[in-house]
Scaffold this active site. Structure first.
Site, short mmCIF file in Angstrom:
data_model
loop_
_atom_site.label_atom_id
_atom_site.label_comp_id
_atom_site.label_asym_id
_atom_site.label_seq_id
_atom_site.Cartn_x
_atom_site.Cartn_y
_atom_site.Cartn_z
N ASN A 90 0.83 -1.21 0.00
CA ASN A 90 0.00 0.00 0.00
C ASN A 90 0.87 1.27 0.00
O ASN A 90 2.07 1.20 -0.27
CB ASN A 90 -1.02 0.00 1.13
CG ASN A 90 -2.34 0.64 0.70
OD1 ASN A 90 -2.35 1.77 0.21
ND2 ASN A 90 -3.43 -0.08 0.84
N ARG A 91 0.26 2.40 0.31
CA ARG A 91 0.92 3.68 0.04
C ARG A 91 1.68 4.25 1.23
O ARG A 91 1.27 4.10 2.38
CB ARG A 91 -0.11 4.71 -0.43
CG ARG A 91 -0.65 4.36 -1.81
CD ARG A 91 -1.83 5.21 -2.21
NE ARG A 91 -2.21 4.91 -3.60
CZ ARG A 91 -2.96 3.86 -3.95
NH1 ARG A 91 -3.43 3.04 -3.03
NH2 ARG A 91 -3.22 3.64 -5.21
N HIS A 116 3.26 -0.01 -2.78
CA HIS A 116 3.69 -1.41 -2.78
C HIS A 116 5.21 -1.57 -2.77
O HIS A 116 5.78 -2.40 -3.49
CB HIS A 116 3.06 -2.16 -3.96
CG HIS A 116 1.56 -2.24 -3.89
ND1 HIS A 116 0.86 -2.28 -2.70
CD2 HIS A 116 0.60 -2.30 -4.87
CE1 HIS A 116 -0.44 -2.36 -2.94
NE2 HIS A 116 -0.62 -2.36 -4.24
N HIS A 190 -1.44 -9.88 -3.55
CA HIS A 190 -2.24 -9.01 -4.40
C HIS A 190 -3.05 -9.77 -5.46
O HIS A 190 -3.21 -9.31 -6.59
CB HIS A 190 -1.34 -7.97 -5.06
CG HIS A 190 -2.02 -6.68 -5.38
ND1 HIS A 190 -2.94 -6.56 -6.40
CD2 HIS A 190 -1.95 -5.47 -4.80
CE1 HIS A 190 -3.37 -5.31 -6.44
NE2 HIS A 190 -2.79 -4.63 -5.48
N TYR A 192 -6.06 -10.92 -7.61
CA TYR A 192 -7.38 -10.44 -8.03
C TYR A 192 -8.25 -11.68 -8.22
O TYR A 192 -7.90 -12.57 -9.01
CB TYR A 192 -7.31 -9.73 -9.38
CG TYR A 192 -6.59 -8.42 -9.40
CD1 TYR A 192 -5.21 -8.35 -9.30
CD2 TYR A 192 -7.29 -7.23 -9.59
CE1 TYR A 192 -4.54 -7.14 -9.35
CE2 TYR A 192 -6.61 -6.01 -9.65
CZ TYR A 192 -5.25 -5.97 -9.53
OH TYR A 192 -4.59 -4.77 -9.59
N ASP A 266 -11.48 1.02 -3.12
CA ASP A 266 -10.02 0.92 -3.01
C ASP A 266 -9.63 1.49 -1.65
O ASP A 266 -8.96 2.50 -1.56
CB ASP A 266 -9.36 1.71 -4.16
CG ASP A 266 -7.88 1.39 -4.32
OD1 ASP A 266 -7.36 0.58 -3.53
OD2 ASP A 266 -7.26 1.97 -5.22
N GLN A 303 -7.39 -4.19 2.45
CA GLN A 303 -7.66 -3.32 1.31
C GLN A 303 -8.54 -4.11 0.37
O GLN A 303 -8.13 -5.14 -0.18
CB GLN A 303 -6.34 -2.92 0.61
CG GLN A 303 -6.51 -1.86 -0.47
CD GLN A 303 -6.48 -0.43 0.06
OE1 GLN A 303 -6.19 -0.22 1.26
NE2 GLN A 303 -6.76 0.54 -0.76
N GLU A 331 -6.55 -7.61 0.24
CA GLU A 331 -5.18 -7.46 0.68
C GLU A 331 -5.15 -7.28 2.20
O GLU A 331 -5.38 -6.18 2.70
CB GLU A 331 -4.54 -6.25 -0.01
CG GLU A 331 -4.56 -6.35 -1.52
CD GLU A 331 -4.41 -4.98 -2.20
OE1 GLU A 331 -3.40 -4.30 -1.95
OE2 GLU A 331 -5.31 -4.59 -2.95
C1 BGC Z 1 -4.16 -0.25 -4.71
C2 BGC Z 1 -4.76 0.32 -5.97
C3 BGC Z 1 -3.84 0.02 -7.11
C4 BGC Z 1 -3.68 -1.47 -7.20
C5 BGC Z 1 -2.78 -1.93 -8.31
C6 BGC Z 1 -4.05 -1.71 -4.90
O1 BGC Z 1 -3.51 -2.31 -3.76
O2 BGC Z 1 -4.90 0.07 -3.56
O3 BGC Z 1 -4.94 1.71 -5.85
O4 BGC Z 1 -4.33 0.51 -8.31
O5 BGC Z 1 -3.17 -1.95 -5.98
O6 BGC Z 1 -1.65 -1.20 -8.41
#
Ligand code: BGC
Length: 366
Positions: A90-91, A116, A190, A192, A266, A303, A331
């Site tokens: 994350n950020r 990430h 991560h 999907y 998100d 997340q 996540e």
């Molecule tokens: C983030 C998204 C991002 C994605 C892929 C996620 O964990 O929260 O904002 O676009 O990852 O990069």
């Protein structure tokens, strides 16, 4: 190919060559299977969970994870399909934080922020891999040594990620790490998911339940404002089962921050039973196929991301493309930007301590 040593369990594990890196290193694929036709593949590159094949209520098999068939595609820019993300998932706002009074800068790679773990995170590393087995599971253990200063983070961090597939259709991921200097760590996976099958359309009709009463609202660059807000009365209220698409296009500022054009999820939800691996964190069910995934985790947050930046252009497995909202991620994590938010649960790891996180994805079809 080898089989688990306890007879009758039906668990198998196989190692094959998945591809070759530009420098000639080999990337292995470990395929784990159980007696219920569940089959998962894990790559030594990025620790990527490359496929998750599960039956539906009629016994029909589908791969419910998005990704690629070929290593070359994983080496191109892609939205972290199936990968282990770290050193900090994350950020981190502007890629900056201070630890023990010293400033650190992670290279930014997401607007003004680091996402990430920066541009060369754990998702882009070749991990050491070895097979592991137990009484009722098969698995693969991945290790990676992230050197002091890599992507700006302090300390040599030795990371181990163990994927195990169990007889009872649980896919468990256990992460551990040790450091030789104070650092920050936040590891997750991560993947999907699309329970109707990857590439079969959107996930808007799949029904999610998130065992969380609160979330961390964000600013327009998806950095938490520092507040904690109730989900009640917002489109983020998944305390009762709700189709992912029910309110995804609501006129809501948070949803617009996540996806300015059409809206999307998100965000970081604060799990009610934080830390308790027995308690349900998230459940998502696909009414049509009957496939259900349940997530349990030791982490305080999740997340939940609705694939807002998938555009239908990337060619995925079997040549299928992934629609906008064509997959969701779960996540399990510590909260975004924790290194800059002292009131969030700490992500600091010190020498002599052991980082540990366990997340379980349990599959059913009913
Ligand atoms: C983030 C998204 C991002 C994605 C892929 C996620 O964990 O929260 O904002 O676009 O990852 O990069």
């Amino acid at each position: 190919m080898w089989t688990n040593d306890s007879p009758g369990t039906g668990l198998t594990s196989e190692k094959t060559l998945f591809g070759t890196m530009p420098d000639g290193s080999k990337v292995d694929e470990y395929t784990l299977a159980n007696a219920h036709q569940m089959k998962v593949s894990i790559l030594s590159y990025g620790g990527i969970l490359q496929s998750i094949v599960v039956p539906d209520k009629r016994g029909k098999l589908a791969d419910v994870s998005l990704g690629f068939d070929r290593l070359e595609d994983y080496l191109q820019p892609n939205p972290y399909f199936g990968a282990i993300v770290g050193r900090f998932a994350n950020r981190i706002a502007k890629g900056r934080f201070a630890l023990d009074g010293k400033p650190y800068q992670i290279p930014i790679n997401d607007g003004p922020n680091a996402l990430h773990g920066g541009p060369e995170g754990f998702d882009k590393k070749l991990w050491e891999a070895r097979p592991v087995t137990g009484a009722n599971w098969v698995g693969v253990e991945l290790t990676y040594l992230s050197p002091d200063g890599e992507m700006g983070f302090p300390g040599n961090l030795r990371v181990t990620v163990r994927y195990t597939l169990h007889e009872d259709d649980r896919l468990q991921i256990h992460y551990s790490a040790v450091t030789d200097k104070d650092t920050v760590v936040n590891l997750t996976n991560h993947t999907y998911f699309n329970l109707a099958g990857a590439g079969s359309g959107t996930v808007l009709e799949q029904v999610a339940q998130i065992n969380a009463d609160r979330f961390t609202p964000v600013d327009s660059s998806l950095i938490p404002t520092g507040e904690v807000q109730p989900v009640q009365g917002t489109p983020l209220d998944f305390t009762a089962p709700m189709p992912i698409g029910a309110h995804i296009q609501a006129n809501d500022r948070q949803l617009k921050y996540a996806e300015p054009k059409q809206g999307g999820y998100d965000f970081n939800w604060l799990l009610n039973h934080r830390g308790d691996l027995e308690a349900l964190a998230v459940r998502v069910a696909d009414p049509e196929s009957g496939r259900t995934i349940e997530m349990h985790t030791t982490e305080p947050g999740v997340q939940f991301y609705s694939g807002n930046f998938l555009t239908g252009t990337l060619k995925g497995k079997q040549g299928l493309t992934y629609a906008h909202w064509g997959g969701f991620t779960l996540e399990a994590q510590h909260y975004p930007d924790s290194p800059n938010q002292p009131h969030f649960p700490s992500t600091v790891l010190s020498p002599g301590e052991a980082y540990s996180q366990t997340t379980v994805y349990k599959f059913r079809a009913n």
